[in-house]
Design an enzyme around this catalytic site. Structure first.
Site, PDB file in Angstrom:
ATOM      1  N   SER A  84     -98.756 -54.480 -42.024  1.00  0.00           N
ATOM      2  CA  SER A  84     -97.317 -54.617 -42.655  1.00  0.00           C
ATOM      3  C   SER A  84     -96.239 -54.941 -41.836  1.00  0.00           C
ATOM      4  O   SER A  84     -96.160 -54.983 -40.352  1.00  0.00           O
ATOM      5  CB  SER A  84     -97.120 -53.346 -43.712  1.00  0.00           C
ATOM      6  OG  SER A  84     -97.109 -52.002 -42.713  1.00  0.00           O
ATOM      7  N   LYS A 141    -110.208 -40.649 -32.461  1.00  0.00           N
ATOM      8  CA  LYS A 141    -109.483 -41.631 -33.418  1.00  0.00           C
ATOM      9  C   LYS A 141    -110.580 -41.635 -34.386  1.00  0.00           C
ATOM     10  O   LYS A 141    -111.895 -41.950 -34.047  1.00  0.00           O
ATOM     11  CB  LYS A 141    -109.250 -43.068 -32.887  1.00  0.00           C
ATOM     12  CG  LYS A 141    -108.282 -42.860 -31.701  1.00  0.00           C
ATOM     13  CD  LYS A 141    -107.998 -44.646 -31.070  1.00  0.00           C
ATOM     14  CE  LYS A 141    -106.764 -45.191 -32.086  1.00  0.00           C
ATOM     15  NZ  LYS A 141    -106.296 -46.203 -31.106  1.00  0.00           N
ATOM     16  N   ARG A 187    -102.620 -57.577 -36.692  1.00  0.00           N
ATOM     17  CA  ARG A 187    -101.470 -57.553 -35.973  1.00  0.00           C
ATOM     18  C   ARG A 187    -102.420 -56.400 -34.849  1.00  0.00           C
ATOM     19  O   ARG A 187    -102.965 -55.469 -35.182  1.00  0.00           O
ATOM     20  CB  ARG A 187    -100.734 -56.519 -36.849  1.00  0.00           C
ATOM     21  CG  ARG A 187     -99.129 -56.366 -35.923  1.00  0.00           C
ATOM     22  CD  ARG A 187     -98.277 -55.591 -36.551  1.00  0.00           C
ATOM     23  NE  ARG A 187     -98.888 -54.319 -36.407  1.00  0.00           N
ATOM     24  CZ  ARG A 187     -98.897 -53.390 -37.616  1.00  0.00           C
ATOM     25  NH1 ARG A 187     -98.226 -53.850 -38.839  1.00  0.00           N
ATOM     26  NH2 ARG A 187     -99.262 -51.996 -37.221  1.00  0.00           N
ATOM     27  N   GLY A 231    -103.409 -47.103 -41.380  1.00  0.00           N
ATOM     28  CA  GLY A 231    -102.280 -46.479 -41.932  1.00  0.00           C
ATOM     29  C   GLY A 231    -101.569 -45.356 -41.197  1.00  0.00           C
ATOM     30  O   GLY A 231    -100.355 -44.997 -41.770  1.00  0.00           O
TER      31      GLY A 231
END
Length: 474
Positions: free
Chosen positions: A151, A364, A125, A369
């Protein structure tokens, strides 16, 4: 980017009525999560958090995100097959980031043994925000690409109907009819089904590898049910089950409880807390097997932040996608500024730049998550502490994307109904299947819009910050 319901946002009675309808519609449609109190029990469930109203998304940027997804699928697949690139890109990171290093060691070991796997399945994604830019013109900028356990393809398949109902209740049936159909769970299942079919063992099963705590089970069930509808059997197991009961035969076929496993679909394994020593052993067993892993460990490494930063270097995309100049142009147009913090003059300059002007950037780490990035004063403090240490190479620096906020209501169980200034993030699901060197499937499989209040810098739906949304194209 104003949506055509500014008129109702301040109409208290209409909003309260619409919110009650919305929650019931979400429950009816199956936009569900288990509760924090009983995360492994479906006796008590609640609606997954979502926006009351669909959020405005510029249609040109929405189309751009879809148009580049097949290119990103090809790119991820190319990276996963390029051992030299991964080795070079992650050389500094694996010295200081133990999690990435352990993944990389398994990757190396599996290659040295020789891959048993011949069919490869990618479900990713690619996430974007709409940067308002200097002149206020919105531009599509990539936040990251998730190559493992991406997800909410299931629940977002069901939010369109909820938002359509809300708009009708608010007297906007025409706007309701303009909401785009969206069913990523079907697209994801199509990829898994294709990989299962190419594995060529009709009695073999698809194994969902799942976490110990499974609040988001209904999102997974949406994909699972699509597979059962195709008569493809699915089992759900955890790493510890694999450690205790998993085995390989002489042909490196994977067996669980006596069943041959054709496809392993990871909804687990993306953060260090997912792994004990036993779980690392289970991961190695899975990677050594002939089963189609989604993702295999090379594809998981392709999704690291360090790889994302290396891709922005001049000439890198051209080397990975030779002869595909148009794809390279489409991909590069979505990149925000990305900077290396490797040891040396370049990294020193970047660190100093970020410490001087921390509000311009995001720091980052190599984690998935949600909820891991650093901003503002926290970014400055961390960088000052590690600026002269190799520890800084476990991070990358990225330009902070500045979207224009819009008003909406974020519906959460047991929370007051109040209007919030919000920003949205658009994700496009991609699915590809490769057999040997031939890409037999390469598709964009649907989209996910998540929205959060502006006071939250970072975090997704599972992290409890963002909520599910539906794009209203403007």
């Amino acid at each position: 980017m104003a949506a055509p319901w500014e008129d109702v946002l301040r109409d208290g009675p209409a909003i309260r009525e619409a919110a009650a309808v919305a929650v019931d519609a979400a429950l009816l449609q199956g936009v569900l999560m288990r509760t924090e109190g009983q995360p492994n029990d479906s006796d008590v469930v609640s609606f997954a958090p979502f926006t009351l109203l669909p959020s405005a998304v510029p249609s040109a940027l929405f189309e751009q995100a879809y148009a580049v997804q097949q290119d990103f699928n090809m790119l991820v697949d190319a990276i996963s097959q390029n051992k030299e690139f991964l080795e070079h890109a992650l050389a500094s990171t694996i010295k200081v980031d133990d999690f990435t290093a352990r993944l990389f060691r398994i990757h190396t070991q599996v290659l040295e043994e020789g891959l048993a796997q011949s069919v490869f399945l990618g479900i990713n994604r690619s996430d974007y925000m709409f940067d308002s830019g200097v002149d206020g013109t919105p531009a599509l900028k990539q936040i990251e690409i998730n190559t493992i356990a991406a997800s909410f393809g299931g629940l977002t398949s069901r939010t369109v109907a909820v938002h359509g109902q809300v708009l009708k209740v608010l007297g906007k049936p025409q706007e309701a009819s303009r909401l785009l159909p969206n069913n990523p769970s079907r697209g994801l299942a199509l990829g898994i089904a294709k990989a299962w079919e190419l594995y060529s063992s009709p009695s073999a099963v698809v194994m969902f590898l799942v976490e110990e705590v499974q609040r988001n089970i209904f999102d997974q069930r949406c994909v699972e049910n699509e597979l059962w509808n195709r008569n493809i059997p699915v089992i759900r197991r955890r790493f510890r089950d694999v450690f205790e009961k998993g085995s390989l035969d002489e042909a490196r076929r994977l067996y669980m409880d006596g069943k041959e496993v054709a496809v392993v679909y990871y909804r687990e394994g993306y953060v260090p807390s997912n792994y004990s020593e036993q779980n690392w052993e289970a991961r190695l067993l899975l990677e050594r097997s002939r089963a189609v892993k989604c993702p295999d460990i090379a594809t998981q490494l392709a999704g690291t932040k360090k790889v994302q930063q290396e891709l922005s270097r001049p000439g890198t995309l051209e080397r990975l996608l030779p002869g595909r100049a148009e794809a390279v142009t489409r991909i590069r147009a979505t990149f925000a500024g990305l900077y290396s913090l490797d040891m040396g003059a370049e990294g020193d300059t970047v660190a100093a730049m970020a410490i001087t002007d921390p509000d311009r950037f995001v720091l980052k780490p190599q984690r998935e998550g949600g909820g891991n990035n650093l901003y503002g004063e926290e970014l400055r403090q961390v960088l000052e502490k590690i600026r002269d240490s190799p520890q800084r190479t476990s991070y990358i620096l990225m330009d902070k994307i500045k979207p224009r906020p819009a008003l909406n209501y974020l519906l959460r169980a047991h929370s007051p109904l109040q209007v919030s200034e919000c920003v949205s993030e658009l994700g496009i699901f991609g699915v590809y299947v490769r057999q040997g060197s031939e890409l037999v499937l390469n598709e964009a499989a649907g989209h996910l819009l998540r929205t959060k209040a502006v006071e939250h810098a970072d975090g997704g739906v599972a992290a409890g910050v963002a909520v599910l949304d539906t794009p209203f194209l403007v």
